[in-house]
Design an enzyme around this catalytic site. Sequence first.
Site, short mmCIF file in Angstrom:
data_model
loop_
_atom_site.label_atom_id
_atom_site.label_comp_id
_atom_site.label_asym_id
_atom_site.label_seq_id
_atom_site.Cartn_x
_atom_site.Cartn_y
_atom_site.Cartn_z
N LYS A 67 0.86 -1.18 0.00
CA LYS A 67 0.00 0.00 0.00
C LYS A 67 0.90 1.23 0.00
O LYS A 67 1.43 1.65 1.02
CB LYS A 67 -0.92 0.05 1.23
CG LYS A 67 -2.00 1.12 1.01
CD LYS A 67 -2.46 1.80 2.26
CE LYS A 67 -1.77 3.08 2.60
NZ LYS A 67 -1.83 4.18 1.64
N GLY A 115 6.36 4.98 8.54
CA GLY A 115 5.53 6.19 8.55
C GLY A 115 5.57 6.85 9.91
O GLY A 115 6.53 6.69 10.67
N SER A 116 4.50 7.54 10.22
CA SER A 116 4.47 8.35 11.44
C SER A 116 4.17 7.50 12.68
O SER A 116 3.51 6.46 12.59
CB SER A 116 3.39 9.42 11.30
OG SER A 116 2.13 8.79 11.18
N GLU A 151 2.04 8.15 14.90
CA GLU A 151 0.58 8.14 15.12
C GLU A 151 -0.05 6.96 14.37
O GLU A 151 -0.83 6.18 14.94
CB GLU A 151 -0.07 9.45 14.64
CG GLU A 151 0.37 10.69 15.39
CD GLU A 151 1.79 11.17 15.05
OE1 GLU A 151 2.27 10.89 13.94
OE2 GLU A 151 2.43 11.80 15.92
N GLY A 191 1.59 4.39 13.23
CA GLY A 191 2.20 3.17 13.76
C GLY A 191 1.46 2.66 14.98
O GLY A 191 1.25 1.45 15.15
N GLU A 231 8.83 1.23 11.33
CA GLU A 231 9.93 2.18 11.10
C GLU A 231 9.31 3.56 11.17
O GLU A 231 8.59 3.97 10.24
CB GLU A 231 10.54 1.97 9.70
CG GLU A 231 11.15 0.61 9.46
CD GLU A 231 12.50 0.45 10.13
OE1 GLU A 231 13.08 1.45 10.58
OE2 GLU A 231 12.96 -0.70 10.23
N CYS A 270 13.35 10.71 7.58
CA CYS A 270 13.14 10.25 8.96
C CYS A 270 14.35 10.53 9.83
O CYS A 270 14.22 10.85 11.00
CB CYS A 270 12.80 8.76 8.96
SG CYS A 270 14.02 7.77 8.09
N GLU A 316 9.01 15.97 15.75
CA GLU A 316 9.49 15.81 14.37
C GLU A 316 8.69 16.77 13.49
O GLU A 316 7.47 16.66 13.40
CB GLU A 316 9.27 14.37 13.89
CG GLU A 316 9.79 14.15 12.49
CD GLU A 316 9.49 12.76 11.96
OE1 GLU A 316 8.34 12.30 12.11
OE2 GLU A 316 10.40 12.13 11.40
P1 NAD Z 1 1.90 8.44 7.62
O1 NAD Z 1 2.00 7.66 8.88
O2 NAD Z 1 0.88 9.50 7.55
O3 NAD Z 1 1.60 7.47 6.40
C1 NAD Z 1 2.45 6.39 6.06
C2 NAD Z 1 1.63 5.33 5.35
O4 NAD Z 1 0.70 4.76 6.27
C3 NAD Z 1 0.79 5.87 4.19
O5 NAD Z 1 0.74 4.90 3.17
C4 NAD Z 1 -0.59 6.04 4.83
O6 NAD Z 1 -1.65 5.99 3.91
C5 NAD Z 1 -0.63 4.84 5.78
N1 NAD Z 1 -1.49 4.99 6.94
C6 NAD Z 1 -1.83 6.13 7.60
N2 NAD Z 1 -2.64 5.84 8.63
C7 NAD Z 1 -2.82 4.49 8.64
C8 NAD Z 1 -3.57 3.60 9.46
N3 NAD Z 1 -4.28 4.03 10.49
N4 NAD Z 1 -3.52 2.27 9.19
C9 NAD Z 1 -2.78 1.81 8.17
N5 NAD Z 1 -2.08 2.62 7.34
C10 NAD Z 1 -2.08 3.95 7.57
O7 NAD Z 1 3.36 8.99 7.34
P2 NAD Z 1 3.84 9.89 6.14
O8 NAD Z 1 3.37 11.29 6.39
O9 NAD Z 1 3.50 9.26 4.84
O10 NAD Z 1 5.43 9.80 6.32
C11 NAD Z 1 6.14 10.58 7.20
C12 NAD Z 1 6.55 9.79 8.43
O11 NAD Z 1 7.25 8.61 8.05
C13 NAD Z 1 7.52 10.58 9.30
O12 NAD Z 1 7.19 10.41 10.65
C14 NAD Z 1 8.86 9.92 8.99
O13 NAD Z 1 9.85 10.09 9.97
C15 NAD Z 1 8.46 8.50 8.81
N6 NAD Z 1 9.49 7.75 8.07
C16 NAD Z 1 10.27 6.84 8.75
C17 NAD Z 1 11.29 6.15 8.09
C18 NAD Z 1 12.17 5.16 8.81
O14 NAD Z 1 12.91 4.45 8.15
N7 NAD Z 1 12.14 5.07 10.13
C19 NAD Z 1 11.49 6.39 6.73
C20 NAD Z 1 10.70 7.32 6.08
C21 NAD Z 1 9.69 7.99 6.76
#
Ligand code: NAD
Length: 484
Positions: A180, A233-234, A236, A238, A255, A289, A386
């Site tokens: 996804k 992702g974020s 929240e 996660g 992550e 990140c 962040e």
């Molecule tokens: P996000 O959490 O908003 O979204 C990430 C993904 O998760 C998207 O595909 C989104 O549609 C999906 N998603 C959102 N809510 C969900 C839920 N409730 N259930 C399942 N899937 C859901 O994050 P973003 O804004 O796309 O990315 C930015 C974040 O990602 C930052 O916090 C950044 O630090 C982090 N990040 C971490 C790494 C790492 O390797 N640790 C790498 C890149 C980005």
Amino acid sequence: MTEHLNHFIEGTGCEASDGRRIPLVDPVTEQVYGSCARGTADDVDRAVNAAHHQLEQGAWSQLDGAQRARLLLKLADLVERDTELLADMDANAIGRSPIEPRRMDVPNALANLRAAAGWANQLEGRTIPSGGYFGTKTLSYTVREPVGVVGAIVPWNSPLMITVWKLAALLAAGCTVVIKPSEETPQSALHLAALAREAGFPDGVINVVTGYGAEVGRALCEHPHIAKISFTGSPEAGREIQRTAGVLFKHVALELGGKSPQIVFDDASFEDALRGCTLGLFANQGQICAAGSRILVQRGIADRFAAALADAAQAVKVGDPREPGVQMGPVAKKAQFDRVNRYIQLGIDQGATLLAGGVSTPERGWFVRPTIFANANNEMAIARDEIFGPVGTVITFDSEEEAVALANDSTYGLAATVWTTDLVRAHRVAGAVKVGAVGVNCWSPLDANLPWGGVKTSGIGREGGFGGALAYTEEKVITVLLPK
Ligand code: NAD
């Protein structure tokens, strides 16, 4: 450019079951340039069932490690062939200069695919001396089996590279997947899936369902045939994923974000530290990140270092990243633009000194000026949260102990950099900071052979390296009774 993108399920493109779509918006012009399918739980169900079929009884289930390795190597060659196309896809979708993905994301994706080809044949079990069975000898050994169908949920900041971190490792382990991608950046994942078909992966091994997290992401977390969610992702999202998938006893790897410290001691090479901190702050508009957004500087050089950082920020050419000479494009989306500006205003309100940049009000496009705050303290929002934008916060320290305490006084623990020429201190501080990766006089490299991941709010689990492939296996123990 107009793009109307669909899911990729069992080798073919298809619309959402209810025909709904999500607009794709160019961050440079704020114009809608296309759309992608808005996935439903029904679409997820079809994709997961296709992946489950391949895992259990399809052609994929019959392949050994060497055959999976050959497919991974073919896929790598096709990704290499399409380097420019893939880099442009990722760059255009978030308003980033294509030079960064050409130099960093695509080569890193290639390295991961090729490294994973090597791991596919090395997922060995163990023979374990054991105590026997009621007085009769036994032979116990373990085998590594694929964990199952994986739901790979990916953010928008480096879509191809992060997708491949997951894909390469899980394919090496023999798993199948439903990806996804972020709703803002589905292009490169869809192209990757098409390339995998061209490479010869059986249909259904790699599926892509586009759409929102609360719809497609959630349906993946709840699907009974999903064995593992690999999420980047974020925090929240996660947390939400941990709640949904965790209670169903699925493996969950997270992550997440960071607020990574750059610790600059007064004996560091000033120029190297300045170059490194600038790169760590402004690459990909700060939307990384591991961005080194908390810059801890020893008092003797703090004012000079902050001033030099401010000069570097002011020298960055911001504009349409497709134009030559432009070094920084807009941030990726309106919500991100508002968030970054909100934090800049908070920094001003909470009393940090604004040395460069500030709240941005562009006529068009989500452009943010590279921003440096000095005289900040670790309690301010700009030091704790962040921001995910080009904003650096300089905090002064006196002693090594204070630097380590400041570095560790964070809910995050993804990465850190230590800038010093004192070898002993470098190792001591690297050992003391509570993060997943430390760079000494460099930014932690993204390398296919190195583990990547965080502690605390930065996540659970590691991607990359051989351990990254092992994380997509289950270890099964088999015991054979050996009577005389
Ligand atoms: P996000 O959490 O908003 O979204 C990430 C993904 O998760 C998207 O595909 C989104 O549609 C999906 N998603 C959102 N809510 C969900 C839920 N409730 N259930 C399942 N899937 C859901 O994050 P973003 O804004 O796309 O990315 C930015 C974040 O990602 C930052 O916090 C950044 O630090 C982090 N990040 C971490 C790494 C790492 O390797 N640790 C790498 C890149 C980005």
